[in-house]
Design a protein around this motif. Structure first.
Motif, PDB file in Angstrom:
ATOM      1  N   GLY A  79       0.794  -1.225   0.000  1.00 48.18           N
ATOM      2  CA  GLY A  79       0.000   0.000   0.000  1.00 48.18           C
ATOM      3  C   GLY A  79       0.825   1.273   0.000  1.00 48.18           C
ATOM      4  O   GLY A  79       0.290   2.358  -0.219  1.00 48.18           O
ATOM      5  N   GLN A  80       2.121   1.128   0.258  1.00 46.92           N
ATOM      6  CA  GLN A  80       2.981   2.327   0.300  1.00 46.92           C
ATOM      7  C   GLN A  80       3.056   2.976  -1.081  1.00 46.92           C
ATOM      8  O   GLN A  80       3.117   2.290  -2.098  1.00 46.92           O
ATOM      9  CB  GLN A  80       4.384   1.909   0.759  1.00 46.92           C
ATOM     10  N   THR A  81       3.029   4.314  -1.108  1.00 55.08           N
ATOM     11  CA  THR A  81       3.146   5.039  -2.375  1.00 55.08           C
ATOM     12  C   THR A  81       4.177   6.151  -2.215  1.00 55.08           C
ATOM     13  O   THR A  81       4.741   6.336  -1.134  1.00 55.08           O
ATOM     14  CB  THR A  81       1.803   5.681  -2.796  1.00 55.08           C
ATOM     15  N   GLY A  82       4.396   6.880  -3.310  1.00 54.85           N
ATOM     16  CA  GLY A  82       5.237   8.070  -3.233  1.00 54.85           C
ATOM     17  C   GLY A  82       6.721   7.786  -3.348  1.00 54.85           C
ATOM     18  O   GLY A  82       7.544   8.628  -2.989  1.00 54.85           O
ATOM     19  N   PHE A  83       7.071   6.588  -3.848  1.00 56.41           N
ATOM     20  CA  PHE A  83       8.492   6.311  -4.053  1.00 56.41           C
ATOM     21  C   PHE A  83       8.804   6.416  -5.543  1.00 56.41           C
ATOM     22  O   PHE A  83       7.940   6.253  -6.386  1.00 56.41           O
ATOM     23  CB  PHE A  83       8.856   4.914  -3.532  1.00 56.41           C
ATOM     24  N   LYS A  84      10.073   6.707  -5.839  1.00 57.43           N
ATOM     25  CA  LYS A  84      10.526   6.685  -7.234  1.00 57.43           C
ATOM     26  C   LYS A  84      10.801   5.243  -7.634  1.00 57.43           C
ATOM     27  O   LYS A  84      11.031   4.389  -6.777  1.00 57.43           O
ATOM     28  CB  LYS A  84      11.826   7.483  -7.367  1.00 57.43           C
ATOM     29  N   THR A  85      10.814   4.985  -8.938  1.00 53.89           N
ATOM     30  CA  THR A  85      11.213   3.655  -9.385  1.00 53.89           C
ATOM     31  C   THR A  85      12.416   3.765 -10.320  1.00 53.89           C
ATOM     32  O   THR A  85      12.639   4.800 -10.950  1.00 53.89           O
ATOM     33  CB  THR A  85      10.082   2.926 -10.126  1.00 53.89           C
ATOM     34  N   VAL A  86      13.172   2.671 -10.369  1.00 50.35           N
ATOM     35  CA  VAL A  86      14.326   2.575 -11.278  1.00 50.35           C
ATOM     36  C   VAL A  86      14.294   1.179 -11.911  1.00 50.35           C
ATOM     37  O   VAL A  86      13.673   0.264 -11.367  1.00 50.35           O
ATOM     38  CB  VAL A  86      15.672   2.765 -10.531  1.00 50.35           C
ATOM     39  N   PRO A  87      14.973   1.019 -13.052  1.00 51.61           N
ATOM     40  CA  PRO A  87      15.049  -0.339 -13.612  1.00 51.61           C
ATOM     41  C   PRO A  87      15.749  -1.280 -12.626  1.00 51.61           C
ATOM     42  O   PRO A  87      16.729  -0.886 -11.987  1.00 51.61           O
ATOM     43  CB  PRO A  87      15.903  -0.159 -14.877  1.00 51.61           C
ATOM     44  N   ILE A  88      15.202  -2.492 -12.508  1.00 52.39           N
ATOM     45  CA  ILE A  88      15.868  -3.480 -11.644  1.00 52.39           C
ATOM     46  C   ILE A  88      17.306  -3.627 -12.113  1.00 52.39           C
ATOM     47  O   ILE A  88      17.606  -3.447 -13.298  1.00 52.39           O
ATOM     48  CB  ILE A  88      15.099  -4.820 -11.662  1.00 52.39           C
ATOM     49  N   ASN A  89      18.221  -3.929 -11.214  1.00 53.05           N
ATOM     50  CA  ASN A  89      19.629  -3.964 -11.604  1.00 53.05           C
ATOM     51  C   ASN A  89      20.417  -5.050 -10.886  1.00 53.05           C
ATOM     52  O   ASN A  89      20.271  -6.224 -11.196  1.00 53.05           O
ATOM     53  CB  ASN A  89      20.239  -2.576 -11.494  1.00 53.05           C
ATOM     54  N   ARG A  90      21.238  -4.680  -9.899  1.00 53.15           N
ATOM     55  CA  ARG A  90      22.152  -5.638  -9.271  1.00 53.15           C
ATOM     56  C   ARG A  90      21.407  -6.611  -8.356  1.00 53.15           C
ATOM     57  O   ARG A  90      20.455  -6.230  -7.685  1.00 53.15           O
ATOM     58  CB  ARG A  90      23.176  -4.890  -8.416  1.00 53.15           C
ATOM     59  N   MET A  91      21.903  -7.831  -8.304  1.00 52.59           N
ATOM     60  CA  MET A  91      21.310  -8.808  -7.399  1.00 52.59           C
ATOM     61  C   MET A  91      21.831  -8.598  -5.981  1.00 52.59           C
ATOM     62  O   MET A  91      22.829  -7.909  -5.762  1.00 52.59           O
ATOM     63  CB  MET A  91      21.613 -10.231  -7.872  1.00 52.59           C
ATOM     64  N   VAL A  92      21.126  -9.183  -5.039  1.00 49.86           N
ATOM     65  CA  VAL A  92      21.432  -9.050  -3.616  1.00 49.86           C
ATOM     66  C   VAL A  92      21.701 -10.460  -3.062  1.00 49.86           C
ATOM     67  O   VAL A  92      21.317 -11.449  -3.688  1.00 49.86           O
ATOM     68  CB  VAL A  92      20.271  -8.344  -2.882  1.00 49.86           C
TER      69      VAL A  92
END
Lengths: 112, 407
Positions: free
Chosen positions: B281-294
């Motif tokens: 339900g959280q909103t208001g965040f920016k998004t970026v292309p998925i990238n490095r693994m964790v």
């Protein structure tokens, strides 16, 4: 860059320590053409209001299995998915079919 | 291959509508079923041996194929056999015939010289080899709580292979990247069924593409790739999620402006917060292309709900990977994370590979014990104790728990 150099050294070590591969490394890789047959699915959407619309529209691009194994999703979630199929993935669907499919999927009771 | 626009009427006729009543029957080619630990279900899947070049796989979808690796395969070694390596395609028009002599890789766009390279020409370039984990962005999506839509993978949409081929840098250098280039875009032979749908393409920043590790693989684990894993050529992006590892790679386009097509701008985006972890339900965040693994780690020799004898030590074995760098430590806890002991690490096959770990749990008292494993990578990043959540079901890497019944 340290990391890439390390990776290269590791790769070189791997080459040196793997006799089968070292022998292979002497000459370039040879390729064999591939011809395969991919299985098809005979799975349809189970009977219910809207099943025909789902069978007529959805199965052109993908089989039913992944749809039928989704967890219970809300009508809003299904609407978002079906509309993505229409507006982004360009599935040529009648508006009536879109609504019928959303209702069908939202009413689906996921079976184990 | 022909790509008829919308063959649905013909296809339905071909399948035979009389088959409707058989929808729930077990297909003849199914090799049994498997129960995945998906909270709330549906958790039953067919095991299939019907796919070319593949042994028994978990059938998530027939067309286009989504095949998951049964988890016991990961206990057998750090390299995933080609015939058990998971499969994921976006579009159903997948060439079923690839002529190795006729195949050409095009390099074009913002370059001095367009290239059209045959496989034999590629194979004569300096050889590069690297062990690297290929993991679907949505691996473990089916284990998210609350559940999210998408392919309902358990933990088996990942695999590790030794990839052999050529550095992308060497190919780009032959074409001569022009000043002003910013990204490199990759596309394969697969196509959408509907012509107007967005063809699957992914892009990397130029510096990343030229880092000397990103490569074009013509072999995995010493053999040419199975067609379903991208024969004859696949982009390998060590440390990055598999969405970038374009299969049946046929087109490389050097771009002089950032790629703004669907698969970069809209799809495969993550919340731009640590670990892509947000609240439902959280909103208001920016998004970026998925990238490095964790980093991640898994117990492979004990299933959830395994039995053990009270008073005897229990051997624990598993696999770990650091994500975008190596494994520093794997810790094991027999008490739900209150205390930890260091696992012993197996052979180091390189920073992007699976790495084996093992350890002994102390003799345990009767009862149920939560066994946890936690990887910390060589950058110091540790797996979070809590499960990750985001709406797309990407980047799960929370600490895994296996419950052990001791009696």
């Amino acid at each position: 860059m340290v990391t890439s150099r390390t990776a290269f050294l590791l790769a070189a070590l791997a080459l040196a320590s793997a006799p089968t591969f070292a022998a292979e490394a002497a000459e370039p890789m040879r390729f064999t053409s591939q011809q395969v047959e991919l299985p098809t699915s005979d799975r349809f959407f189970p009977e219910g209001p809207g099943a025909e619309a789902a069978n007529n529209n959805c199965l052109a691009c993908h089989s039913a299995g992944m749809v039928l194994t989704q967890p219970k999703l809300s009508k809003a979630q299904w609407s978002e998915t079906v509309n993505k199929m229409v507006h982004v993935y360009k599935a040529p669907m009648d508006e009536a079919d879109v609504n019928a499919i959303v209702d069908y999927l939202a009413a689906m009771k996921p079976q184990p | 291959m022909s790509h008829p626009a919308i063959p649905r009427r013909a296809m339905l006729a071909g399948l035979g509508l009389s088959g409707l009543g058989l929808a729930a029957a077990l297909p003849a080619w199914a090799a049994g079923t498997i129960k995945l630990p998906l909270p709330g279900g549906p958790d039953l899947r067919d095991l299939t041996t019907a796919f070319p070049g593949k042994g028994p796989m978990i059938l998530q979808r027939t067309r286009p194929p989504l095949l998951e690796t049964p988890f016991e395969v990961f206990d057998q070694g750090v390299f995933t056999p080609n015939d058990r390596f998971y499969v994921r395609w976006h579009w159903a028009s997948i060439p079923t015939e690839v002529d190795a002599n006729a195949y050409r890789l095009t390099v074009r766009g913002h370059v001095d010289r367009e290239l059209s390279l045959s496989l034999d020409e590629l194979a004569r370039l300096p050889r590069f080899e690297i062990a690297a984990v290929n993991q679907c962005s949505g691996n473990s999506r089916g284990l998210f709580e609350p559940r999210v839509p998408g392919a309902q993978w358990a933990n088996g949409s990942m695999g590790n292979a030794r990839w052999t081929g050529v550095r992308l840098k060497d190919v780009l250098d032959r074409a001569g990247v022009k000043a002003g280039a910013v990204q490199v875009r990759f596309s394969g032979l697969d196509e959408p069924v509907v012509d107007e749908a967005p063809d699957f393409k992914k892009s990397l920043d130029l510096d990343h593409a030229r880092d000397g590790e990103v490569m074009l693989a013509y072999a995995m684990n010493g053999e040419q790739l199975p067609l379903l894993n991208g024969f004859p050529l696949r982009l390998v992006v060590p440390g990055w999620y598999s969405t970038y590892w374009v299969k049946m790679l046929s087109d490389i386009e050097v771009l002089d402006k950032p790629d703004d097509q669907y698969w970069m701008k809209t799809a495969y985006r993550i919340p731009d917060v640590p670990g892509a972890n947000i609240k439902p339900g959280q909103t208001g965040f920016k998004t970026v292309p998925i990238n490095r693994m964790v980093p991640r780690s898994f117990v492979t020799n004990l299933r959830d709900g395994a039995q053990a004898t009270a008073g005897s030590p229990v051997a624990v074995r598993g696999i770990a990977f650091g994500g975008d760098c190596g494994v520093r430590t794997v810790e094991i806890s027999a008490d739900g994370g209150a205390t930890w002991s260091l696992g012993k690490l197996g052979a180091d096959e390189g920073p992007y590979s699976f790495r084996r770990f093992e350890g002994d749990l102390p003799a345990l008292a009767a009862g149920t014990h939560a066994i946890k494993v936690r990887c910390t990578n060589t950058n110091g990043l540790a797996q979070p104790m809590e499960r990750v959540w985001n709406g797309a079901g990407f980047m799960q890497n929370g600490v895994e728990t296996v419950s052990l019944h001791v009696a």
